[in-house]
Motif scaffolding. Structure first.
Motif, PDB file in Angstrom:
ATOM      1  N   SER A 195       0.834  -1.196   0.000  1.00 39.00           N
ATOM      2  CA  SER A 195       0.000   0.000   0.000  1.00 39.00           C
ATOM      3  C   SER A 195       0.874   1.252   0.000  1.00 39.00           C
ATOM      4  O   SER A 195       0.523   2.256  -0.592  1.00 39.00           O
ATOM      5  N   ARG A 196       2.052   1.150   0.650  1.00 42.16           N
ATOM      6  CA  ARG A 196       2.985   2.274   0.605  1.00 42.16           C
ATOM      7  C   ARG A 196       3.441   2.542  -0.827  1.00 42.16           C
ATOM      8  O   ARG A 196       3.467   3.659  -1.291  1.00 42.16           O
ATOM      9  N   ASP A 245       0.656   4.064  -2.811  1.00 38.43           N
ATOM     10  CA  ASP A 245       0.510   5.487  -2.510  1.00 38.43           C
ATOM     11  C   ASP A 245       1.569   6.316  -3.214  1.00 38.43           C
ATOM     12  O   ASP A 245       1.284   7.380  -3.758  1.00 38.43           O
ATOM     13  N   ALA A 246       2.765   5.812  -3.162  1.00 36.56           N
ATOM     14  CA  ALA A 246       3.877   6.556  -3.751  1.00 36.56           C
ATOM     15  C   ALA A 246       3.652   6.722  -5.252  1.00 36.56           C
ATOM     16  O   ALA A 246       3.903   7.792  -5.817  1.00 36.56           O
ATOM     17  N   THR A 305      -1.481   9.188  -3.624  1.00 37.26           N
ATOM     18  CA  THR A 305      -2.608   9.248  -2.691  1.00 37.26           C
ATOM     19  C   THR A 305      -2.113   9.027  -1.269  1.00 37.26           C
ATOM     20  O   THR A 305      -0.987   8.601  -1.058  1.00 37.26           O
ATOM     21  N   ASP A 306      -2.955   9.341  -0.318  1.00 33.12           N
ATOM     22  CA  ASP A 306      -2.623   9.146   1.087  1.00 33.12           C
ATOM     23  C   ASP A 306      -3.671   8.256   1.713  1.00 33.12           C
ATOM     24  O   ASP A 306      -4.797   8.660   1.919  1.00 33.12           O
ATOM     25  N   ASP A 307      -3.259   7.025   2.000  1.00 33.59           N
ATOM     26  CA  ASP A 307      -4.220   6.069   2.541  1.00 33.59           C
ATOM     27  C   ASP A 307      -3.860   5.752   3.990  1.00 33.59           C
ATOM     28  O   ASP A 307      -3.532   4.620   4.327  1.00 33.59           O
ATOM     29  N   THR A 308      -3.875   6.773   4.848  1.00 33.73           N
ATOM     30  CA  THR A 308      -3.484   6.564   6.242  1.00 33.73           C
ATOM     31  C   THR A 308      -4.331   5.490   6.909  1.00 33.73           C
ATOM     32  O   THR A 308      -3.813   4.646   7.640  1.00 33.73           O
ATOM     33  N   HIS A 359      -3.090   2.173   5.867  1.00 33.16           N
ATOM     34  CA  HIS A 359      -1.819   1.866   6.529  1.00 33.16           C
ATOM     35  C   HIS A 359      -2.063   1.424   7.955  1.00 33.16           C
ATOM     36  O   HIS A 359      -1.467   0.465   8.430  1.00 33.16           O
ATOM     37  N   TRP A 373       5.355   1.392   7.242  1.00 32.24           N
ATOM     38  CA  TRP A 373       4.568   2.498   7.796  1.00 32.24           C
ATOM     39  C   TRP A 373       4.303   2.207   9.258  1.00 32.24           C
ATOM     40  O   TRP A 373       4.084   1.056   9.638  1.00 32.24           O
TER      41      TRP A 373
END
Lengths: 245, 337
Positions: B12-13, B16-17, B21-24, B27, B46
């Motif tokens: 997922s990191r 995102d990269a 996108t930012d999928d906090t 994570h 993460w």
């Protein structure tokens, strides 16, 4: 244990004491650094060298008698170490200069003893490997300090100048140590001079042999800081006569 | 992290990269799943900011404790009563410096530098274990530190070998091996004193009397006053509560004290058949908080000495840096170390 003619024993004992005291006293001085070193890696390195030397001291003193009696119950006048190794730590440069001079000498001496078949050959065979590491450590730091900043250069030069007069004593003959002293001295001067020059330092031209200090430690004539060092080292042991620890 | 949950985090990191996108939340789910599955979190994974901050604090303070902890024992190196004991003590203090190095390295995997952490130690912004603020007054203290202080440290640290953060857990495996060796040496030192002359026996008893309660304080405040405990346990940084570990330590020490022929300074110490544990007296928490706040017997001295070693060594570090900068590409060999 190898058998030796009876007439060799006093000389061998004297030699074991001289070499053992060198290692014991220098190990103690390095032990004083614990918790005070300039960087964490040097806490490890100085303690490591101190431990190697203490190990050598224990083997050598045991050849001469009981290691603890010899370490803790002799008075200053009965110690046979070089005056060089009893010199106070002062600063890191003095500690490194002392280490450079002594380990270069020890490396050459043990190399020669290891190649022979005398009573110190087994110890020397092991110790020469440790000493190669000690010598390398001192050489690297001499280069860093000598050829580092103005301040470190000045401090290193001061240390070399201050300790130089104690180096002649290393090449005085020692009863029971079968080594070619003039050859050792020449090799030592050659190697040490080369390291100092690479470190951009000046090799002192003052006297080394024939100075007031030369040969005195081997006769139990020491410098003033030594008595205080022994007082600290021996105090607890002497306070409990006969106790086992 | 090696299994499914771990790959999810890493994937997922990467996703995102690539997509910006930012999928906090995603994570966080992957992190929680990895912790729940007892997987190890690794430096590139993460992790929640608070998890990172807690670890930096704990690992740094652990490293600082090793470094400050050299002082009370180094205090006796030059006075050790036999060459064998002197060698053992020197080796131990050297090990502690080594533990400090492992731990600073583990902390650095979290994005801080050793220099920055040392700064915080020297300025009092990060702490070290309160136990090292007690003085070593006799040779027997060296044994009491080995037996009790290292014993308490091991009780605390063995569960950390399974801590959720990989680099810390692996450092702990190495540290614990050496610590348990030190602990046995301390026990053996005390045994020799206890079975020695009456003066030596008295020296050993006096040391145990002075170090027992401070050792119990090493497990931290009682569970209901421990501010970080619940979160650390949820993150599996911590595996047992302070009081659980303290109880375990007391239960281990009582029979050991008996075989040493020494007593523990606690009139309330009794076996409780029902609980299957030893009951013990109340810890002086006022003293604990005092020492923690900097008012123990040696707080000032320990920190001053550490700062002085660092300041006195500044010219040496500067020389090494200047030399390295000048000779990086030369053949002097001087850049090797």
């Amino acid at each position: 244990m190898t058998t030796t003619p009876a007439e060799d024993t006093p000389a061998r004992t004297a030699a074991a004491l001289a070499l053992g005291d060198d290692a014991l006293v220098l190990s103690h001085r390095l032990g004083e650094w614990a918790g005070h070193a300039p960087v964490l890696e040097e806490e490890l390195a100085l303690a490591n060298i101190a431990l190697d030397l203490l190990g050598q001291a224990r083997v050598l003193l045991s050849m001469a008698g009981d290691e603890d009696e010899l370490a803790f119950l002799r008075e200053e006048r009965a110690f046979r170490n070089l005056q060089l190794v009893e010199q106070p730590n002062t600063d890191f440069a003095h500690t490194i200069a002392r280490q450079l001079f002594f380990s270069a000498h020890q490396y050459l001496l043990y190399g020669e003893l290891a190649a022979g078949d005398g009573p110190f050959a087994p110890l020397a065979g092991k110790a020469v490997k440790e000493t190669a590491y000690h010598r390398d450590h001192a050489e690297q730091w001499t280069l860093r300090l000598g050829d580092g900043t103005d301040e470190s250069h000045a401090r290193m030069q001061r240390a070399v100048d201050a300790l130089w007069r104690y180096t002649g004593e290393m090449f005085q003959p020692v009863d029971g140590v079968d080594a070619d002293r003039p050859a050792l001295e020449a090799a030592w001067l050659e190697w040490t001079g080369q390291v100092l020059r690479r470190a951009t330092l000046t090799v002192p031209d003052g006297p080394r042999t024939g100075a007031w200090a030369a040969g005195a430690g081997r006769q139990g004539l020491h410098t003033e800081p030594f008595g205080r060092m022994l007082a600290e080292m021996q105090h607890l042991h002497r306070s409990h006569p006969g106790a086992a620890w | 992290m090696a299994t499914a949950a771990a790959r999810d985090t890493a994937d997922s990191r990467a996703f995102d990269a690539l997509t910006g996108t930012d999928d906090t939340a995603g994570h966080q789910r992957a992190f929680d799943a990895a912790v729940a599955a007892d997987e190890r979190i690794e430096p590139r994974d993460w992790m929640p900011d608070a998890y990172r901050a807690t670890l930096v604090r704990q690992i740094a303070q652990h490293a600082h404790s090793e470094i400050i902890g050299m002082q009370p024992e180094a205090n006796w190196i030059t006075r050790a009563p036999s060459l064998r004991r002197k060698a053992i003590l020197m080796a131990k203090v050297q090990d502690e410096a080594g533990h400090g190095l492992y731990l600073y390295s583990a902390a650095e995997t979290l994005g801080v530098s050793r220099e920055e952490l040392l700064d915080k130690l020297h300025s009092g912004r990060q702490k070290y274990s309160s136990i090292f603020n007690y003085p070593t007054l006799t040779w027997a203290d060296v044994g009491a530190i080995g037996w009790l202080v290292d014993g308490a440290a091991i009780t605390n640290q063995v569960p950390l070998c399974r801590c959720s953060y990989g680099p810390y857990a692996r450092a702990m495996v190495r540290v614990c091996k050496e610590e348990s060796f030190h602990q046995r040496q301390g026990y053996e030192l005390l045994l020799a004193l206890s079975k020695g002359t009456p003066e030596q026996h008295a020296m050993a008893q006096d040391a145990v009397d002075r170090w027992w309660w401070p050792s119990l304080m090493m497990f931290g405040p009682p569970d209901d006053e421990s501010q970080h405990s619940a979160q650390s346990m949820a993150w599996k940084i911590k595996r047992h509560s302070n009081d659980e570990l303290r109880q375990r330590f007391v239960d281990i020490c009582v029979p050991q004290a008996e075989s040493l022929g020494l007593t523990l300074p606690d009139p309330d110490l009794t076996w409780n058949e029902e609980r299957g544990h030893h009951d013990f007296g109340t810890i002086d928490w006022t003293e604990f908080w005092d020492v923690l706040k900097g008012n123990g017997p040696c707080n000032e001295e320990r920190l001053t000495r550490r700062r002085r070693a660092h300041e006195d060594g500044a010219w040496v570090r500067e020389a090494a840096a200047a030399h390295a900068a000048r000779h990086t590409n030369s053949e002097t060999g001087a850049t090797r170390a």
